[in-house]
Write a protein that holds these residues in place. Structure first.
Motif, PDB file in Angstrom:
ATOM      1  N   GLN A  30       0.770  -1.290   0.000  1.00  8.50           N
ATOM      2  CA  GLN A  30      -0.176   0.004  -0.061  1.00  8.50           C
ATOM      3  C   GLN A  30       0.980   1.453  -0.149  1.00  8.50           C
ATOM      4  O   GLN A  30       1.710   1.083   0.454  1.00  8.50           O
ATOM      5  CB  GLN A  30      -0.899  -0.126   1.279  1.00  8.50           C
ATOM      6  CG  GLN A  30      -1.943  -0.966   1.321  1.00  8.50           C
ATOM      7  CD  GLN A  30      -2.931  -1.023   0.256  1.00  8.50           C
ATOM      8  OE1 GLN A  30      -3.192   0.087  -0.249  1.00  8.50           O
ATOM      9  NE2 GLN A  30      -3.613  -1.975  -0.107  1.00  8.50           N
ATOM     10  N   CYS A  31       0.499   2.127  -0.732  1.00 13.24           N
ATOM     11  CA  CYS A  31       1.337   3.603  -0.611  1.00 13.24           C
ATOM     12  C   CYS A  31       1.865   3.979   0.667  1.00 13.24           C
ATOM     13  O   CYS A  31       2.697   4.515   0.931  1.00 13.24           O
ATOM     14  CB  CYS A  31       0.850   4.541  -1.445  1.00 13.24           C
ATOM     15  SG  CYS A  31      -0.817   5.466  -1.098  1.00 13.24           S
TER      16      CYS A  31
ATOM     17  N   ALA B  70      -3.672   8.126   2.986  1.00 14.15           N
ATOM     18  CA  ALA B  70      -2.900   9.183   2.268  1.00 14.15           C
ATOM     19  C   ALA B  70      -3.412  10.514   2.793  1.00 14.15           C
ATOM     20  O   ALA B  70      -2.541  11.456   2.866  1.00 14.15           O
ATOM     21  CB  ALA B  70      -2.465   8.511   0.895  1.00 14.15           C
ATOM     22  N   TRP B  71      -4.316  10.676   2.467  1.00 13.93           N
ATOM     23  CA  TRP B  71      -5.055  12.137   2.154  1.00 13.93           C
ATOM     24  C   TRP B  71      -5.097  12.755   3.896  1.00 13.93           C
ATOM     25  O   TRP B  71      -5.102  13.840   3.734  1.00 13.93           O
ATOM     26  CB  TRP B  71      -6.318  12.279   1.787  1.00 13.93           C
ATOM     27  CG  TRP B  71      -7.364  11.638   2.677  1.00 13.93           C
ATOM     28  CD1 TRP B  71      -8.073  10.453   2.560  1.00 13.93           C
ATOM     29  CD2 TRP B  71      -8.349  12.440   3.407  1.00 13.93           C
ATOM     30  NE1 TRP B  71      -9.076  10.176   3.576  1.00 13.93           N
ATOM     31  CE2 TRP B  71      -9.023  11.359   4.213  1.00 13.93           C
ATOM     32  CE3 TRP B  71      -8.365  13.700   4.172  1.00 13.93           C
ATOM     33  CZ2 TRP B  71     -10.184  11.860   5.060  1.00 13.93           C
ATOM     34  CZ3 TRP B  71      -9.134  13.984   4.948  1.00 13.93           C
ATOM     35  CH2 TRP B  71      -9.858  12.979   5.726  1.00 13.93           C
ATOM     36  N   THR B  72      -4.956  11.946   4.544  1.00 14.03           N
ATOM     37  CA  THR B  72      -4.821  12.595   6.048  1.00 14.03           C
ATOM     38  C   THR B  72      -3.251  12.922   6.492  1.00 14.03           C
ATOM     39  O   THR B  72      -3.158  13.443   7.646  1.00 14.03           O
ATOM     40  CB  THR B  72      -5.417  11.430   7.080  1.00 14.03           C
ATOM     41  OG1 THR B  72      -4.527  10.294   7.314  1.00 14.03           O
ATOM     42  CG2 THR B  72      -6.712  10.966   6.750  1.00 14.03           C
ATOM     43  N   TRP B  73      -2.471  12.436   5.924  1.00 10.47           N
ATOM     44  CA  TRP B  73      -1.135  12.688   6.334  1.00 10.47           C
ATOM     45  C   TRP B  73      -0.647  14.169   6.467  1.00 10.47           C
ATOM     46  O   TRP B  73       0.076  14.624   7.113  1.00 10.47           O
ATOM     47  CB  TRP B  73      -0.016  12.030   5.134  1.00 10.47           C
ATOM     48  CG  TRP B  73       0.330  10.614   5.277  1.00 10.47           C
ATOM     49  CD1 TRP B  73      -0.630   9.652   5.607  1.00 10.47           C
ATOM     50  CD2 TRP B  73       1.256  10.126   5.028  1.00 10.47           C
ATOM     51  NE1 TRP B  73      -0.042   8.372   5.895  1.00 10.47           N
ATOM     52  CE2 TRP B  73       1.180   8.589   5.615  1.00 10.47           C
ATOM     53  CE3 TRP B  73       2.746  10.435   4.995  1.00 10.47           C
ATOM     54  CZ2 TRP B  73       2.388   7.903   5.456  1.00 10.47           C
ATOM     55  CZ3 TRP B  73       3.811   9.804   5.047  1.00 10.47           C
ATOM     56  CH2 TRP B  73       3.563   8.225   5.293  1.00 10.47           C
TER      57      TRP B  73
ATOM     58  N   VAL C 171       7.870  13.577   1.348  1.00 11.38           N
ATOM     59  CA  VAL C 171       6.826  12.920   0.914  1.00 11.38           C
ATOM     60  C   VAL C 171       5.825  13.826   0.265  1.00 11.38           C
ATOM     61  O   VAL C 171       5.404  14.594   0.956  1.00 11.38           O
ATOM     62  CB  VAL C 171       5.961  12.086   2.090  1.00 11.38           C
ATOM     63  CG1 VAL C 171       4.701  11.353   1.628  1.00 11.38           C
ATOM     64  CG2 VAL C 171       6.933  10.924   2.723  1.00 11.38           C
ATOM     65  N   LEU C 172       5.215  13.686  -1.048  1.00 10.17           N
ATOM     66  CA  LEU C 172       4.416  14.270  -1.787  1.00 10.17           C
ATOM     67  C   LEU C 172       3.062  13.553  -1.505  1.00 10.17           C
ATOM     68  O   LEU C 172       2.810  12.499  -1.645  1.00 10.17           O
ATOM     69  CB  LEU C 172       4.741  14.421  -3.153  1.00 10.17           C
ATOM     70  CG  LEU C 172       3.668  15.098  -4.118  1.00 10.17           C
ATOM     71  CD1 LEU C 172       3.697  16.572  -3.819  1.00 10.17           C
ATOM     72  CD2 LEU C 172       4.065  14.725  -5.485  1.00 10.17           C
ATOM     73  N   VAL C 173       2.202  14.359  -0.646  1.00  8.82           N
ATOM     74  CA  VAL C 173       0.952  14.057  -0.260  1.00  8.82           C
ATOM     75  C   VAL C 173       0.038  14.597  -1.586  1.00  8.82           C
ATOM     76  O   VAL C 173      -0.167  15.781  -1.751  1.00  8.82           O
ATOM     77  CB  VAL C 173       0.547  14.696   1.061  1.00  8.82           C
ATOM     78  CG1 VAL C 173      -0.750  14.009   1.386  1.00  8.82           C
ATOM     79  CG2 VAL C 173       1.509  14.273   1.890  1.00  8.82           C
TER      80      VAL C 173
ATOM     81  N   VAL D 164       0.799   8.909  -1.489  1.00  4.21           N
ATOM     82  CA  VAL D 164       1.723   9.489  -1.097  1.00  4.21           C
ATOM     83  C   VAL D 164       2.922   8.691  -1.677  1.00  4.21           C
ATOM     84  O   VAL D 164       2.806   7.703  -2.003  1.00  4.21           O
ATOM     85  CB  VAL D 164       2.028   9.396   0.703  1.00  4.21           C
ATOM     86  CG1 VAL D 164       0.810  10.182   1.354  1.00  4.21           C
ATOM     87  CG2 VAL D 164       1.574   7.767   1.085  1.00  4.21           C
ATOM     88  N   ALA D 165       3.905   9.647  -2.153  1.00  8.03           N
ATOM     89  CA  ALA D 165       5.040   9.174  -2.738  1.00  8.03           C
ATOM     90  C   ALA D 165       6.447   9.731  -2.229  1.00  8.03           C
ATOM     91  O   ALA D 165       6.348  10.931  -2.013  1.00  8.03           O
ATOM     92  CB  ALA D 165       4.840   9.499  -4.426  1.00  8.03           C
ATOM     93  N   VAL D 166       7.329   9.024  -2.252  1.00 10.19           N
ATOM     94  CA  VAL D 166       8.765   9.528  -1.736  1.00 10.19           C
ATOM     95  C   VAL D 166       9.522  10.212  -2.750  1.00 10.19           C
ATOM     96  O   VAL D 166       9.795   9.455  -3.833  1.00 10.19           O
ATOM     97  CB  VAL D 166       9.475   8.534  -0.761  1.00 10.19           C
ATOM     98  CG1 VAL D 166      10.619   9.116  -0.466  1.00 10.19           C
ATOM     99  CG2 VAL D 166       8.536   7.945   0.215  1.00 10.19           C
TER     100      VAL D 166
END
Length: 182
Positions: A33-34, A50-53, A72-74, A86-88
């Motif tokens: 999972q992302c 992810a959107w809660t990050w 981390v790009l949210v 999310v992506a690093v």
């Protein structure tokens, strides 16, 4: 306008240079999972969709609109991406082009993709809207994704956690495919 055109040309050129044959999935491959993958690779200890990050990060981590390696790009929830993403950040190529390593995106469900080209297509260069490389068409995807911004590691934790995350990935596995998805 010229910066956007330059960013698109850089992205297309880089994307074509990293296309690799897809790896065959095995039954014992982990399904990533992302959020689990981003937390492990970045060392940023945030949990939940992810959107809660972004909301969770505001009081615990530095946040902003400029990429840093290891941040981390949210992504905001959008269309079929109802829980965000999310992506690093693995590399910064220009002020409007980066590469990310992420999991469970587009046509690579449950898989890890390394060094995927992402281009800032926002009008003001603030990374609030991006396009992501999509391997099947060997170009940036047609979708524009809204983002919240970048979550940065706390300075004291940065080196140690990224190293530990990379070590766990190398030991625990996860399929990696060069290129990207939409």
């Amino acid at each position: 306008m010229m910066k956007r055109l330059t960013a698109a040309l850089v992205a297309a050129t880089l994307g074509l240079s990293i296309v690799a044959a897809p790896q065959t999935a095995r039954a014992d491959d982990p399904y990533w999972q992302c959020v689990t993958f981003a937390r492990m690779l970045s060392g940023i200890q945030i949990f939940g969709d992810a959107w809660t990050w972004w909301r969770q990060a505001v009081d615990k981590f530095r946040t902003g609109d400029a990429p840093e390696q290891g941040s981390v790009l949210v992504f905001q929830p959008s269309g079929r991406m109802s829980r965000g993403h999310v992506a690093v950040v693995s590399d910064i190529l220009t002020d409007r082009v980066i590469r990310v390593t992420h999991a469970n995106w587009g046509g690579s469900r449950g898989k890890v993709e390394e060094n995927v080209t992402v281009v800032d297509v926002s009008g003001s260069g603030d990374w609030s809207q991006v396009k992501v490389w999509y391997s099947p068409i060997r170009d940036l995807g047609t979708s524009v994704y809204p983002t919240y911004g970048f979550v940065y590691k706390n300075a004291a934790e940065a080196g140690q956690q990224v190293g530990e995350g990379a070590l766990r990935l190398a030991q625990g596995g996860g399929s990696a495919v060069a290129g990207g998805a939409r």
